[in-house]
Design an enzyme around this catalytic site. Structure first.
Site, PDB file in Angstrom:
ATOM      1  N   ASP A  89       0.843  -1.186   0.000  1.00  0.00           N
ATOM      2  CA  ASP A  89       0.000   0.000   0.000  1.00  0.00           C
ATOM      3  C   ASP A  89       0.883   1.243   0.000  1.00  0.00           C
ATOM      4  OD1 ASP A  89       0.717  -0.851   2.712  1.00  0.00           O
ATOM      5  OD2 ASP A  89      -0.393   0.917   3.359  1.00  0.00           O
ATOM      6  N   GLU A 152      -0.019  -0.758   5.736  1.00  0.00           N
ATOM      7  CA  GLU A 152       1.038  -0.273   6.619  1.00  0.00           C
ATOM      8  C   GLU A 152       0.924   1.219   6.874  1.00  0.00           C
ATOM      9  OE1 GLU A 152       5.017   1.249   7.813  1.00  0.00           O
ATOM     10  OE2 GLU A 152       3.822   1.757   6.040  1.00  0.00           O
TER      11      GLU A 152
END
Length: 466
Positions: A89, A152
């Site tokens: 991400d 994250e």
């Protein structure tokens, strides 16, 4: 066994870069507004994970998909598990790009795209390292897992789900920071500061104030609307505003429509781990308006947060001999007239202070404003692996062997998946002296650095797993 790791990387470089380009075309920032049952974090994170697992399956690796929010690529076998923990991400693209952030561009030996340095480029470098070990059929005595998270930059939901279903690695590293090594990470927590609603006083009333897109990014843009109860000397206000912008290296605009005055200000975004790296558009705008508009929300920001990245005015400053300074980054701002206003501040704190102490001290410092301070989300405690741990010593030795530069331990304000493991560190992929452009517009990574990191990762994985 004498292996030319760099040569092995060069043989596979083109394929690695092609795959990286594919990943970078996917906007994999958290998008729960478009979440579905089989894509809890939105379609982008899921697509990036499936693409990465597709690469690994094509290369003959064993893979695991955990609920489309995390997964792993596995090689070898043994009682111990070596984990390499990366994420697919990224933070939202934001404004200020010279190119399309999801149409990667190669220029001057660099790849420009959102997520290329944080963390898709490093993940591909680590994957290539593991691929080389598999291709060469190198013997390992441990199970090696490249573990891929997809949240994250927010709440770590993907990694939490992974750890709830899969065995936690015994030790490992995250390719999501800097070389030579990060063996200590400050605690990370966001706090909401709420300022009570107030009645307007004076000739000007703050109608709204907005800034920021994420609580770990310094806001690049801020906007405010002020209602004038008397005539506005537009020329004088314009001159004062433009002078303020110029003096502080900012840009922006002011527009008057009847009694309504709108202010836009553009600063510089950066990672919240070091607020001094950016120009916080929202605190600068509050600082300017505080000189003209009587409002506690503006006053609190201007007097207690603006240009105070170490938390002195909030009475939370602390310096730890091992972990350094506490840092404060005000990142999300929301105010509407007649309602309580909020600021979300992101704090990176050493082991010499706790979140409870931060709340207590900040609340006392803001007593005159009757502000409330509360934890926003979950806190990540400080993390440290001693410099004499074999993991740290091995990785530093490999770094030195590849670069000729002596490495030493380092503590940062950033947070990586390395802190998940008791014996977990962050290892690359940013080389010393390189500009840190993570979370900024025009994020890039030098192709040379990706290649060199892949060689280091291949060697490191082999040494740790053999």
């Amino acid at each position: 066994m004498n292996i030319d790791w760099k040569a092995e990387v060069e043989q596979r470089k083109d394929q690695m870069l092609e795959r990286l380009m594919e990943l970078l075309k996917i906007d994999s920032s958290r998008d729960v507004e478009h979440a579905e049952k089989d894509a809890p974090l939105g379609p982008g994170p899921k697509a990036a994970l499936l693409k990465m697992l597709e690469f690994a399956e094509a290369d003959g690796f064993t893979t695991k998909n955990v609920e489309n929010v995390a997964g792993h690529v596995e090689y070898g076998d043994g009682k111990e598990i070596l984990g390499i923990l990366g994420h697919l991400d990224e933070v939202p693209a934001g404004e200020g790009w010279d190119t399309d952030p999801f149409a990667p561009v190669v220029k001057d030996g660099r790849i420009y795209a959102r997520g290329v340095s944080d963390d898709k480029g490093p993940v591909l470098a680590a994957y290539l390292g593991l691929q080389i070990i598999k291709d060469l059929k190198l013997p390992v005595s441990k199970k090696v897992r490249l573990i891929l998270g997809t949240d994250e930059e927010s709440d770590w939901y993907g990694m939490d789900r992974y750890l709830a279903t899969e065995q936690t690695p015994d030790f490992g590293f995250s390719p999501d920071a800097e070389f030579p090594i990060i063996n200590g990470e400050k605690g990370i927590a966001s706090f909401e500061v709420e300022v009570p609603a107030q009645s307007a006083t004076g000739d000007f009333e703050l109608q709204s104030f907005k800034g920021g897109i994420k609580d770990n990014m310094i806001p690049r843009e801020a906007k405010a609307v002020v209602l004038a109860k008397a005539d506005v000397d537009e020329a004088a206000w314009q001159a004062e505003y433009q002078e303020y912008l110029s003096e502080n290296g900012l840009t922006g605009a002011m527009n008057v429509a009847g009694q309504q005055i709108t202010f836009d200000l553009v600063g510089k975004s950066a990672h919240a781990l070091e607020p001094k790296a950016g120009l916080n558009a929202a605190t600068f705008l509050a600082d300017f308006l505080n000189r003209k508009v009587a409002n506690d929300y503006l006053k609190l920001i201007a007097e207690k947060m603006h240009l105070d990245s170490r938390g002195h005015q909030l009475k939370i400053n602390t310096v730890d001999p091992q972990m350094g300074d506490l840092t404060v980054s005000p990142d999300l701002f929301d105010y509407q007239a007649g309602q309580a206003g909020t600021v979300i501040i992101n704090i990176r704190y050493p082991q010499s202070i706790s979140t409870d102490e931060i709340i207590k001290n900040a609340t006392a410092a803001l007593a005159d404003f009757e502000a409330k301070v509360a934890l926003h989300g979950h806190a990540q405690e400080p993390h440290y692996v001693p410099a004499d741990d074999p993991l740290v010593k091995t990785l530093l030795q490999i770094y030195t062997e590849h670069t000729g530069e002596a490495g030493q331990e380092m503590v940062i304000g950033g947070g990586t998946y390395g802190r998940i493991l008791e014996r977990g560190v962050a290892f690359g992929a940013q080389f010393p002296g390189r500009e840190n452009v993570m979370h900024q517009a025009n994020e890039y990574m030098a192709i040379e650095d990706i290649v060199n990191a892949a060689a280091i990762y291949a060697h490191a994985i082999y040494e740790l797993a053999k």
